[in-house]
Each structure stands twice: as structure tokens, then as C-alpha cells.
Design an enzyme around this catalytic site. Structure first.
Site, PDB file in Angstrom:
ATOM      1  N   GLU B 114     -16.540 -32.594 -65.664  1.00 27.90           N
ATOM      2  CA  GLU B 114     -15.150 -32.154 -65.801  1.00 27.90           C
ATOM      3  C   GLU B 114     -14.543 -32.715 -67.080  1.00 27.90           C
ATOM      4  O   GLU B 114     -13.797 -32.030 -67.784  1.00 27.90           O
ATOM      5  CB  GLU B 114     -14.324 -32.615 -64.588  1.00 27.90           C
ATOM      6  N   GLU B 144      -9.240 -28.944 -66.095  1.00 30.22           N
ATOM      7  CA  GLU B 144     -10.342 -29.914 -66.215  1.00 30.22           C
ATOM      8  C   GLU B 144      -9.823 -31.348 -66.204  1.00 30.22           C
ATOM      9  O   GLU B 144     -10.493 -32.257 -65.708  1.00 30.22           O
ATOM     10  CB  GLU B 144     -11.168 -29.663 -67.485  1.00 30.22           C
ATOM     11  N   HIS B 147      -9.288 -32.059 -62.620  1.00 34.59           N
ATOM     12  CA  HIS B 147     -10.554 -32.268 -61.903  1.00 34.59           C
ATOM     13  C   HIS B 147     -11.163 -33.635 -62.206  1.00 34.59           C
ATOM     14  O   HIS B 147     -11.771 -34.256 -61.329  1.00 34.59           O
ATOM     15  CB  HIS B 147     -11.559 -31.170 -62.272  1.00 34.59           C
ATOM     16  N   GLU B 209     -20.296 -22.789 -64.245  1.00 40.92           N
ATOM     17  CA  GLU B 209     -19.213 -22.593 -63.281  1.00 40.92           C
ATOM     18  C   GLU B 209     -19.442 -21.383 -62.375  1.00 40.92           C
ATOM     19  O   GLU B 209     -19.318 -21.490 -61.151  1.00 40.92           O
ATOM     20  CB  GLU B 209     -17.885 -22.483 -64.029  1.00 40.92           C
ATOM     21  N   GLU B 243     -11.674 -22.958 -60.252  1.00 40.11           N
ATOM     22  CA  GLU B 243     -12.905 -22.476 -60.873  1.00 40.11           C
ATOM     23  C   GLU B 243     -12.950 -20.957 -60.973  1.00 40.11           C
ATOM     24  O   GLU B 243     -13.601 -20.408 -61.850  1.00 40.11           O
ATOM     25  CB  GLU B 243     -14.137 -22.983 -60.109  1.00 40.11           C
ATOM     26  N   HIS B 246     -11.903 -20.045 -64.199  1.00 40.44           N
ATOM     27  CA  HIS B 246     -12.875 -20.420 -65.225  1.00 40.44           C
ATOM     28  C   HIS B 246     -14.018 -19.403 -65.284  1.00 40.44           C
ATOM     29  O   HIS B 246     -14.522 -19.072 -66.344  1.00 40.44           O
ATOM     30  CB  HIS B 246     -13.432 -21.818 -64.945  1.00 40.44           C
TER      31      HIS B 246
END
Lengths: 141, 527
Positions: B114, B144, B147, B209, B243, B246
Site C-alpha cells: 500500500e 493508498e 490503506h 489489484e 480497490e 483502482h
């Protein structure tokens, strides 16, 4: 027990031991095969549980007969052919409070497919958005 | 007085599209996109050989206000659960001890990924020219950071509230000696932030991801729940709620280059390299953590891999892009073989090298051995009988004078380290896709476990100069290396890692290791 090909344990997943290995290592399974399915992972919460039980498996169940929903401990695992749609204006009515598409995204944990929002609708589709189909902006009067 | 380009752009946009006064977030989003920012003078740390189109969309139409509101709700729910009900029910002490050890690895390593993804998505923000695409990358930079904090917090929570804190706290201090660290840095760091920006996106977003976060962050929560851990689902499923954006960013990166001539020349090679890079580490390590780091099994790892990696990522992401020239990764056959066997190979080596780790490992029980044999026919003859021998020689007992590493030496099964992935492998005793290849460059020998890494190395050998533990500690005695590499607990003598999770079992110390007189040697020197 469901017999849908979209189920979590369908197809090769129902096999064990040598039978599983034989199919897993078979020549036809050494390249990827195009799939028209989509997968959605919803984190369990008060609102999401209502969406699953009352809308996806309730009022809207007949709209999408390919949809499978499975309980995987902390999350709901959903798989369908083509697409899954959730209209958050319906969720607002169900919950008796404003519930925007961004409130829904708080608990949408994973997507396999092309997911997008338009207005208050969340969609995950097998279509190639941006390539085969244009992604729309919100149109207002 | 001249007005700035940005002010003029805003004035022009307002002229054709008045700012809404009572609005939904997506109306604001549409209005903001009419700002036509000029990114012609973009500068990036690493440029890209691809030309990214400037009309790419961000699929969720996020604005900062909705983003911040969404993320604050996620954090309130997560920290509220952890600090209230989960603490009240003493959840951290209800976790099975084996799984407690797995989370030392999973959360500490994910934190590194991350952290590096912050830089990776910052680089992509620099590279993209489409305003919406930049918007998507910017949201990911912020995600990120969140995370990284979440992963750090879960180890802090386990250390503070739970059992055997050593390893949950300060795992990084063992990074020089732990054989899993360097491979993790290859996938979670180098692969994300070094090289062509689009290649980094393919590594991070399209493969890391869209493919591997599903087993790593979603499926792991089932294993956690089955083994009494309700903290990990609370945190990891919250991480995964970011995610999906992402994954969409990675897909839109592909959309942005789909009509570039370079895509047809380079994309399949870059995709195959990224797939092999990521799978080479994640496939065996996740399989090992799930199966060997749990007491209660959810399903065989190969089924988890087959579902999330092969059928769904392969079919729904890669298969659907076939008509745009995207091909099935050439390395898929070897990856599938690894998904069936490589985690068994890796566990054997990890257990042999246990003193260099920061977590405790446990050999399979008789009941577990039956489960392995039923799900992986041939497991017992290859692995099970060796574990029986190790147990009979007292591998868990500090008084035994036996480290399983000795078994590899006695039976002439040298353990090499793959130069590109940094994953250890034993070519003479494995069932995964590893075979030994040795090349010389600048007077130095390099070992490789597969043709895919070897090809990447041949195209840029200077990229993979990281010393492995055999080269680094050649000729050094093991207990000295452990002490130097901070592999001991706060008493200064008991090892963090142990070959068992038995609460009543004696813990190994540096003195126990020293008695064995195990000296590091580089197997490449013998060739």
C-alpha cells in the site's frame, strides 16, 4: 442446493482430488476463456443486508434470474451473467432515509467486470465500457 | 491585466454551463470536467512508451466532497467496530494461534504494498493527460495512504490486544535476513514504482489489484473468520471497498492506450511480465499462509486461485479484452502448476529456514496431512513423509539440535534463490514449475527458477542486482546473523520466529541455534 453455473461451487469447483486435477490441468484449461459473467463482493452491513435480501433477492429477483448470492462469512458474493444493477432510489425507499450511490459504495468491496455509477444507479457489466460502449455523463434538464 | 489560463478556462466553462446551485455530486462532476486543463508539459519520473488518450473517463464520477464523506464513514465503521465491540468481546484472543502468525505476514507485507502504491499512483497522475483519469488516480493516492494506515493499525491492534505480539510489532527489523522480504519488495515495490508508467499500472492495477487483491484481501477474510479472526474482515473488506476504483483505473489505463499503435507491439509482453512477476510471489505465499497458517481450512488454495485468478480475472478481464488484441498470458500454464504445488514447495523451504523469519510456523498435524493428500493427491509421498521424519528428529524441540535445513544439506538438495523474483526454490525437490537455470554476468553467477524471469533479466540485468541472503551472509554462522538482523525478542536472546505455536512448548534461543553451528553457504559457488 443451486445448480446454477454461476454458483460458488459450480463446475470444476464441485470436483475434488484427482478429478479436480484432471480438469484443472487439461489442455483446454491452459489458456483463459472469455466470460460474460460479472462478480460483485458486498461487505455485510445493516444497509447492504437489506439490499441483498429485500431488493436483489426480493423485489428485483425476477429481473435477473442468473444472479447467484452466496454468504461468505464477512461478505456477500454475487455472480450474474451480463450485469448487476442497484438503483439507490429504491434503496432509499426501502430504508426510509436518503441513500445515495456513494453510500452504497461504502460497502461495495470488489468488482470483477466494468463497474460504474450514473445518477443514483450502480452497475457492474460485462460490457467493455469506454471501448465498446461510451461511458455516459449525467444528463440534466 | 492578463488573466491566468485557469481563470479563463473557468470563465469559458461557466459561459456554456452555469455552475449548478442545488446539485447532486455527479452534476458537479460533469461541470468540473469542462475545465480543459493543459497537461502538455507533464513531467514524470518514468515516462511511458505508450501514448495515453486524453478523453478517458473515471467510472464512478467522484468529487472530493463525496469521496471524503464516503471514506470517513468507512473509517468510523471500522475503528468503531475494533475499538468497541471487538475489544469488548476480547476478539484478538479468540484467534487461533496459527492464524495469529499468518496475520503477522499478511498485514505487514500488505502495508508495504500500500505504501508503494502511493508513489505508483502519484506517478500515474503525472503521466495521464485525461482530467477524469487524473481524478481517478488522485483518489487512489489518497486511498493508498488510508490503506497503509489500516494495515499498520491491524498489526498494532493484534500486538496490543492479542497473543504473542513479537512479529506483529516491528516486523521490518528482520527484513535483511527474512527470505520472504526481498521477494515481497519485488512485487509490492519494484514492480509498482520502477519503469515505464503504464507497465507499472499493469503490475499494480490490472494484475496486482484486479487479480490478486481478491484472494489477498477478500478471500483471506473467509479464512480469518473460520479461524476466529473478526478483526481482519473488518479492516480488509473496508480496504477492498476502495480497490474497485483502482481496478477501474487500471482498466481505464488500458482503454487510454487501446488505440495506440504501441499497444499492439508491447501490451501482451508487458501483461505477461506483470502476471508472472505478481503470481510468482503471491501464488505460493498466499497459498502457504492460507493452508499452512490456518487450523480450519476453507477450501484448497488451488480452488481459490482457480476461481479468482483463472476463471474470473482471466475470463472477465483478460478474456473480454481479447478482441482488442489482449492475449492469454503465455506463462499461464506454469502459473497454474505453481498454484497447485508451489505453496507446498515454499512451505517446506520456509520451515527449513524458520529461524530467519518473524513469525511462527507449524508442521501439519495428522488430520491436516489427510486433508492435503485428499486435495492434492501425491502430497504425502513428496512432503508428508519428510515432515514425519523432521518431527521424529525433534525439529520443534530446542534440545534436539536439529534444524530442517540440515535435511536439505544431508540429502544434497541445495536451495537457490531466483534472481528476479527473489523467491527461494529447491530444483531437485519440488513439484511446482521451478527448474534451475544459471547465467553469468559481470563475473557473477545468477540462478533463475523459470524462463519468464530469465527473459526479464536478460533484457535489463542491471535491474536485478539485489543480494540474496546466501550472498549477503556467505560464511557466517546462523545465530550471529539472526542477532545482527534483529531476529530476537525483547529479552535479546529468544528468537521471534519459532517452529511451533505450542503455548507450553519451549522457545528456541540464540544459544540453541549456536550449538548447531549452521553456516551460510552460497550454492552457486559449488557450480
Amino acid at each position: 442446493m443451486t445448480t446454477s453455473s454461476n454458483a460458488y461451487g459450480a463446475g470444476i469447483m464441485a470436483k475434488t482430488g484427482k478429478a479436480f486435477a484432471d480438469e484443472y490441468f487439461s489442455e483446454e484449461n491452459q489458456t483463459v476463456h472469455e466470460s460474460n459473467e460479472v462478480v460483485l463482493v458486498l461487505k455485510k452491513s445493516d444497509e447492504i443486508n437489506s439490499v441483498v435480501h429485500e431488493i436483489l433477492l426480493g423485489d428485483r429477483k425476477a429481473d435477473n434470474p442468473t444472479l447467484i448470492v452466496e454468504d461468505r462469512a464477512g461478505y456477500w458474493w454475487l455472480k450474474a451473467t451480463g450485469k448487476i444493477e442497484i438503483d439507490c432510489t429504491e434503496v432509499s425507499e426501502l430504508l426510509g432515509k436518503h441513500f445515495s450511490v456513494y453510500d452504497l459504495l461504502v460497502d461495495v468491496s470488489s468488482t470483477i467486470g466494468r463497474a460504474y455509477t450514473l445518477g443514483e444507479t450502480f452497475t457492474i457489466t460485462s460490457e467493455l465500457m469506454g471501448l465498446d460502449v461510451k461511458l455516459q455523463d449525467l444528463q440534466t434538464a | 491585466m492578463a488573466i491566468s489560463a485557469a481563470t479563463k478556462a473557468a470563465t469559458d466553462a461557466l459561459a456554456v454551463n452555469r455552475a449548478p446551485v442545488s446539485v447532486g455530486a455527479q452534476e458537479v462532476h460533469r461541470w468540473m470536467q469542462s475545465f480543459t486543463w493543459d497537461f502538455e508539459k507533464n513531467r514524470t519520473k518514468y515516462s511511458t512508451k505508450y501514448k495515453m488518450a486524453n478523453d478517458t473517463k473515471e467510472q464512478f464520477k467522484l468529487i472530493a466532497k463525496e469521496y471524503a464523506r464516503m471514506e470517513s464513514v468507512k473509517d468510523e465503521r471500522q475503528f468503531g467496530s475494533l475499538q468497541d465491540v471487538l475489544t469488548r468481546v476480547d476478539a484478538a484472543n479468540r484467534v487461533h494461534p496459527k492464524w495469529n502468525e499468518s496475520m503477522k505476514v499478511i498485514s505487514n507485507f500488505l502495508e508495504v504494498g500500500e505504501y508503494n502504491a502511493i508513489a505508483a499512483t502519484g506517478m500515474l497522475w503525472d503521466s495521464a493527460t485525461a482530467p477524469e483519469q487524473k481524478n481517478g488516480y488522485l483518489g487512489q493516492v489518497l486511498d493508498e495512504i488510508r490503506h497503509t494506515n489500516q494495515c499498520g493499525y491491524i498489526n498494532y491492534y493484534f500486538a496490543k490486544q492479542g497473543q504473542d505480539a513479537a512479529g506483529h510489532n516491528d516486523a521490518r527489523r528482520t527484513r535483511a535476513i527474512g527470505p520472504l522480504w526481498k521477494g515481497m519488495k519485488r512485487v509490492f515495490s519494484d514492480g509498482f514504482i520502477s519503469g515505464d508508467a503504464v507497465e507499472c499500472s499493469i503490475n499494480l492495477q490490472l494484475v496486482g489489484e484486479a487479480c490478486f487483491t481478491n484472494p489477498l484481501i477478500v478471500a483471506v477474510t473467509e479464512w480469518a473468520s473460520a479461524n476466529g479472526d473478526e478483526m481482519t474482515p473488518t479492516v480488509f473488506l473496508s480496504i477492498e471497498t476502495d480497490e474497485l476504483r483502482h481496478m477501474a483505473n487500471g482498466y481505464q489505463t488500458v482503454v487510454s492506450i487501446a488505440n495506440d499503435a504501441a499497444a499492439s507491439k508491447y501490451l501482451n509482453t508487458d501483461l505477461n511480465n506483470a502476471f508472472w512477476t505478481q503470481q510468482k510471489y503471491f501464488t505460493p505465499v498466499l497459498g502457504m499462509m492460507f493452508e499452512y497458517g490456518s487450523h480450519f481450512k476453507v477450501e484448497p488454495w488451488v480452488k481459490t486461485w482457480n476461481r479468482w485468478v483463472y476463471e474470473d480475472w482471466g475470463g472477465i478481464w483478460i478474456g473480454r479484452l481479447g478482441k482488442y488484441g489482449v492475449q492469454s498470458p503465455a506463462s499461464l500454464r506454469d502459473a497454474k502448476k505453481d498454484a497447485y504445488w508451489a505453496h507446498h514447495d515454499l512451505f517446506m523451504i520456509a520451515y527449513a529456514l524458520w529461524p530467519t523469519g518473524f513469525f511462527r510456523l507449524t508442521l501439519p498435524t495428522a488430520e491436516e496431512a489427510e486433508w492435503y493428500e485428499a486435495n492434492y493427491p501425491g502430497w504425502y509421498d513428496m512432503y508428508g513423509k519428510v515432515y514425519e521424519e523432521w518431527k521424529a528428529r525433534g525439529c520443534e524441540d530446542p534440545n534436539s539440535g536439529f534444524l530442517p535445513l540440515q535435511w536439505f544439506i544431508e540429502n544434497n538438495h541445495p536451495i537457490y534463490i531466483d534472481r528476479v523474483s527473489q523467491v527461494p526454490f529447491c530444483p531437485s525437490y519440488c513439484k511446482g514449475a521451478s527448474t534451475l537455470r544459471v547465467l553469468e554476468f559481470n563475473g557473477k553467477k545468477h540462478s533463475f527458477s523459470d524462463q519468464w524471469g530469465e527473459r526479464m533479466w536478460l533484457s535489463e540485468p542491471e535491474r536485478y542486482e539485489c543480494q540474496n541472503i546466501w550472498e549477503q551472509y556467505e560464511g557466517r554462522e546462523l545465530s550471529e546473523v539472526i542477532a545482527e538482523g534483529h531476529g530476537v525478542r525483547s529479552d535479546g536472546k529468544t528468537l521471534i520466529s519459532q517452529p511451533h505455536t505450542n503455548k507450553d512448548g519451549r522457545l528456541w534461543t540464540l544459544d540453541d541455534i549456536k550449538k548447531i553451528n549452521c553456516v551460510f553457504s552460497d550454492p552457486l559457488k559449488a557450480l
